[in-house]
Design an enzyme around this catalytic site. Structure first.
Site, PDB file in Angstrom:
ATOM      1  N   ARG A   1       0.856  -1.286   0.281  1.00  0.00           N
ATOM      2  CA  ARG A   1       0.047  -0.246   0.215  1.00  0.00           C
ATOM      3  C   ARG A   1       0.757   1.424   0.093  1.00  0.00           C
ATOM      4  O   ARG A   1       0.576   2.357  -0.263  1.00  0.00           O
ATOM      5  CB  ARG A   1      -0.865  -0.328   1.208  1.00  0.00           C
ATOM      6  CG  ARG A   1      -1.824   1.501   1.136  1.00  0.00           C
ATOM      7  CD  ARG A   1      -2.870   0.772   2.313  1.00  0.00           C
ATOM      8  NE  ARG A   1      -3.208   2.095   2.558  1.00  0.00           N
ATOM      9  CZ  ARG A   1      -3.237   2.750   3.458  1.00  0.00           C
ATOM     10  NH1 ARG A   1      -3.373   2.333   5.004  1.00  0.00           N
ATOM     11  NH2 ARG A   1      -3.592   4.095   4.087  1.00  0.00           N
TER      12      ARG A   1
ATOM     13  N   HIS B   1       0.422   3.767  -2.998  1.00  0.00           N
ATOM     14  CA  HIS B   1       0.109   5.271  -2.177  1.00  0.00           C
ATOM     15  C   HIS B   1       1.085   6.391  -3.256  1.00  0.00           C
ATOM     16  O   HIS B   1       1.229   7.639  -3.006  1.00  0.00           O
ATOM     17  CB  HIS B   1      -0.571   5.382  -1.520  1.00  0.00           C
ATOM     18  CG  HIS B   1      -1.864   4.942  -1.328  1.00  0.00           C
ATOM     19  ND1 HIS B   1      -3.097   5.692  -0.458  1.00  0.00           N
ATOM     20  CD2 HIS B   1      -2.179   3.727  -1.528  1.00  0.00           C
ATOM     21  CE1 HIS B   1      -3.788   4.974   0.041  1.00  0.00           C
ATOM     22  NE2 HIS B   1      -3.810   3.834  -1.225  1.00  0.00           N
TER      23      HIS B   1
ATOM     24  N   HIS C   1      -6.311  -6.741  -4.101  1.00  0.00           N
ATOM     25  CA  HIS C   1      -6.656  -6.673  -2.292  1.00  0.00           C
ATOM     26  C   HIS C   1      -6.395  -7.910  -1.804  1.00  0.00           C
ATOM     27  O   HIS C   1      -7.407  -8.184  -1.136  1.00  0.00           O
ATOM     28  CB  HIS C   1      -7.815  -5.792  -2.844  1.00  0.00           C
ATOM     29  CG  HIS C   1      -7.933  -4.745  -2.650  1.00  0.00           C
ATOM     30  ND1 HIS C   1      -9.147  -3.916  -2.731  1.00  0.00           N
ATOM     31  CD2 HIS C   1      -7.536  -3.392  -2.342  1.00  0.00           C
ATOM     32  CE1 HIS C   1      -9.258  -2.789  -3.021  1.00  0.00           C
ATOM     33  NE2 HIS C   1      -7.960  -2.259  -2.547  1.00  0.00           N
ATOM     34  N   THR C   2      -6.099  -9.531  -2.546  1.00  0.00           N
ATOM     35  CA  THR C   2      -6.240 -10.153  -2.549  1.00  0.00           C
ATOM     36  C   THR C   2      -5.047 -10.473  -0.952  1.00  0.00           C
ATOM     37  O   THR C   2      -5.116 -11.119  -0.150  1.00  0.00           O
ATOM     38  CB  THR C   2      -5.594 -11.479  -3.182  1.00  0.00           C
ATOM     39  OG1 THR C   2      -5.994 -12.266  -3.270  1.00  0.00           O
ATOM     40  CG2 THR C   2      -3.929 -11.300  -2.926  1.00  0.00           C
TER      41      THR C   2
ATOM     42  N   TRP D   1      -9.826  -8.968   2.882  1.00  0.00           N
ATOM     43  CA  TRP D   1     -11.306  -9.478   1.234  1.00  0.00           C
ATOM     44  C   TRP D   1     -11.052 -10.623   1.204  1.00  0.00           C
ATOM     45  O   TRP D   1     -12.165 -11.661   0.778  1.00  0.00           O
ATOM     46  CB  TRP D   1     -10.192  -8.405   0.282  1.00  0.00           C
ATOM     47  CG  TRP D   1     -10.676  -6.960   0.262  1.00  0.00           C
ATOM     48  CD1 TRP D   1     -11.949  -6.505  -0.534  1.00  0.00           C
ATOM     49  CD2 TRP D   1      -9.852  -6.042   1.147  1.00  0.00           C
ATOM     50  NE1 TRP D   1     -11.281  -5.456  -0.666  1.00  0.00           N
ATOM     51  CE2 TRP D   1     -10.487  -4.904   0.511  1.00  0.00           C
ATOM     52  CE3 TRP D   1      -8.551  -5.493   1.254  1.00  0.00           C
ATOM     53  CZ2 TRP D   1      -9.475  -3.291   0.810  1.00  0.00           C
ATOM     54  CZ3 TRP D   1      -7.661  -4.529   1.731  1.00  0.00           C
ATOM     55  CH2 TRP D   1      -8.978  -3.218   1.704  1.00  0.00           C
ATOM     56  N   THR D   2      -9.953 -11.319   1.805  1.00  0.00           N
ATOM     57  CA  THR D   2     -10.321 -13.044   1.631  1.00  0.00           C
ATOM     58  C   THR D   2      -9.549 -13.475   2.689  1.00  0.00           C
ATOM     59  O   THR D   2      -9.622 -13.228   4.041  1.00  0.00           O
ATOM     60  CB  THR D   2      -8.982 -13.089   0.442  1.00  0.00           C
ATOM     61  OG1 THR D   2      -7.431 -12.500   1.376  1.00  0.00           O
ATOM     62  CG2 THR D   2      -9.399 -12.118  -0.751  1.00  0.00           C
TER      63      THR D   2
ATOM     64  N   ASP E   1      -2.231 -14.378  -4.142  1.00  0.00           N
ATOM     65  CA  ASP E   1      -2.429 -14.777  -5.192  1.00  0.00           C
ATOM     66  C   ASP E   1      -4.171 -15.124  -5.562  1.00  0.00           C
ATOM     67  O   ASP E   1      -4.050 -13.125  -5.863  1.00  0.00           O
ATOM     68  CB  ASP E   1      -3.532 -16.387  -4.313  1.00  0.00           C
ATOM     69  CG  ASP E   1      -3.978 -16.155  -2.927  1.00  0.00           C
ATOM     70  OD1 ASP E   1      -4.548 -15.769  -3.029  1.00  0.00           O
ATOM     71  OD2 ASP E   1      -4.064 -18.048  -2.445  1.00  0.00           O
TER      72      ASP E   1
ATOM     73  N   ASP F   1     -15.297  -2.573  -5.294  1.00  0.00           N
ATOM     74  CA  ASP F   1     -14.530  -4.064  -5.956  1.00  0.00           C
ATOM     75  C   ASP F   1     -16.142  -4.217  -6.099  1.00  0.00           C
ATOM     76  O   ASP F   1     -15.793  -5.430  -7.725  1.00  0.00           O
ATOM     77  CB  ASP F   1     -14.301  -5.073  -4.934  1.00  0.00           C
ATOM     78  CG  ASP F   1     -12.909  -4.387  -3.702  1.00  0.00           C
ATOM     79  OD1 ASP F   1     -12.033  -4.089  -4.231  1.00  0.00           O
ATOM     80  OD2 ASP F   1     -13.113  -4.400  -2.014  1.00  0.00           O
TER      81      ASP F   1
END
Length: 331
Positions: free
Chosen positions: A89, A93, A224-225, A240-241, A248, A285
């Site tokens: 991140r 950014h 975002h994984t 998110w996961t 992945d 998303d």
């Protein structure tokens, strides 16, 4: 990065004083006259400059040993602190403020390290100047500026993190120019960094002026994984996961396979949540499933992780080099 003149930065922020730069040389070599009572020895002592730790670090930086040690230190940091997502991140950014549409300028220049104004105070960057840079501080003090600059370090740290977390091996190029103060920031995050509570039109408005295609937008969204939203930073809450430290294609497979219900965080921000696992998706998303031009790439990446890694790498390198010229393959 390009020179300050050619970056075309729009600066409306007052330039505050730069914080005192930390010493990176370690313990300086002690000089003195050898055999003060002997004229010959005194003369010899005056004619030979002592070798300090700074001299030694600079000499090592000319070869590959310092680079290899730097990468190893970054790998250790990511593994021990499980901080890969926030390093990704940080790089995103830093570089993502670039625009070549109605807004101009911006590039990865580590301006966030100045918190008296500018990018270091953007709401979108919450958690980066303190948490991310706090994690990187020991490595920064060890290698900057003798071996590497701040912006290049942030870029390399993200790429090392991606690989450590199981993602593709992204090649890093070097030569970004560090900001000298907060005045080297872009004028605002508005129109430059995406909002999680907006739809497809917003994503195109943000990413197309950076030179990205719809495919690139989907590939970059796949980052975002890893990681999670923090209530005190973004106002959103949750991962998110189910494996937020594994890079992945789960972001895409879970998006297609799970059911998400409307949810609102304690901060009042709308998001979507899977009731069984607690994983989330933002409006931006699930918007990827609403437009056929985006959904086809979601389905492709869910079915073929290698294809996702290839497209992500291409888009990610482009992102990390926005606004930069004359980058080189080695330090």
């Amino acid at each position: 990065a390009t020179s300050r003149a050619s970056q075309s930065r729009v600066v409306t922020l007052a330039s505050g004083p730069s914080p005192t730069a930390p010493s990176h040389a370690g313990v300086a070599g002690v000089t003195g006259m050898v055999g003060a009572g002997l004229v010959a020895s005194a003369a010899l002592s005056r004619s030979v400059k002592p070798r300090t730790k700074r001299n030694l670090v600079t000499m090592a930086a000319r070869g590959g040993e310092s680079y290899d040690a730097l990468v190893k230190d970054l790998e250790t940091l990511v593994k021990e602190k499980e901080c890969g997502p926030i390093l990704v991140r940080l790089s995103w950014h830093d570089a993502g403020v670039f625009s070549d549409g109605k807004l101009k300028g911006g590039c990865p220049n580590a301006a966030m390290r100045f918190t008296d104004g500018g990018e270091g105070t953007f709401g979108a960057n919450a958690g980066l100047p303190d948490v991310a840079l706090g994690l990187l501080k020991p490595i920064t003090e060890k290698y900057v500026p003798e071996t590497i600059g701040n912006a290049d370090l942030w870029t390399l740290a993200a790429n090392v993190a991606i690989k450590v977390m199981g993602g593709p091996d992204v090649k890093t190029r070097f030569g970004r120019k560090d900001a000298e103060s907060s005045a080297d920031s872009v004028e605002s995050q508005v129109g430059r960094l995406p909002d999680g509570d907006k739809e497809i039109d917003h994503l195109r408005e943000i990413f197309h002026p950076k030179g990205f295609t719809d495919k690139d937008i989907v590939a970059l969204s796949g980052a975002h994984t890893v990681g999670k939203c923090h209530l005190d930073r973004s106002g959103f809450d949750g991962p998110w996961t189910e494996a937020p430290l594994k890079f992945d294609n789960s972001y895409f497979t879970e998006m297609l396979e799970k059911k998400y219900e409307d949810d609102k965080t304690e901060k009042g921000n709308p998001q979507f949540k899977n009731g069984e696992t607690g994983t989330i998706m933002l409006i931006s998303d699930l918007a990827l499933l609403k437009d056929p031009a985006f959904k086809e790439h979601v389905e492709k990446y869910a079915a073929d992780q290698d294809a996702y890694f290839a497209d992500f790498t291409e888009a990610w390198v482009k992102l990390q080099e926005l606004g930069c010229t004359d980058l080189r393959d080695s330090l």
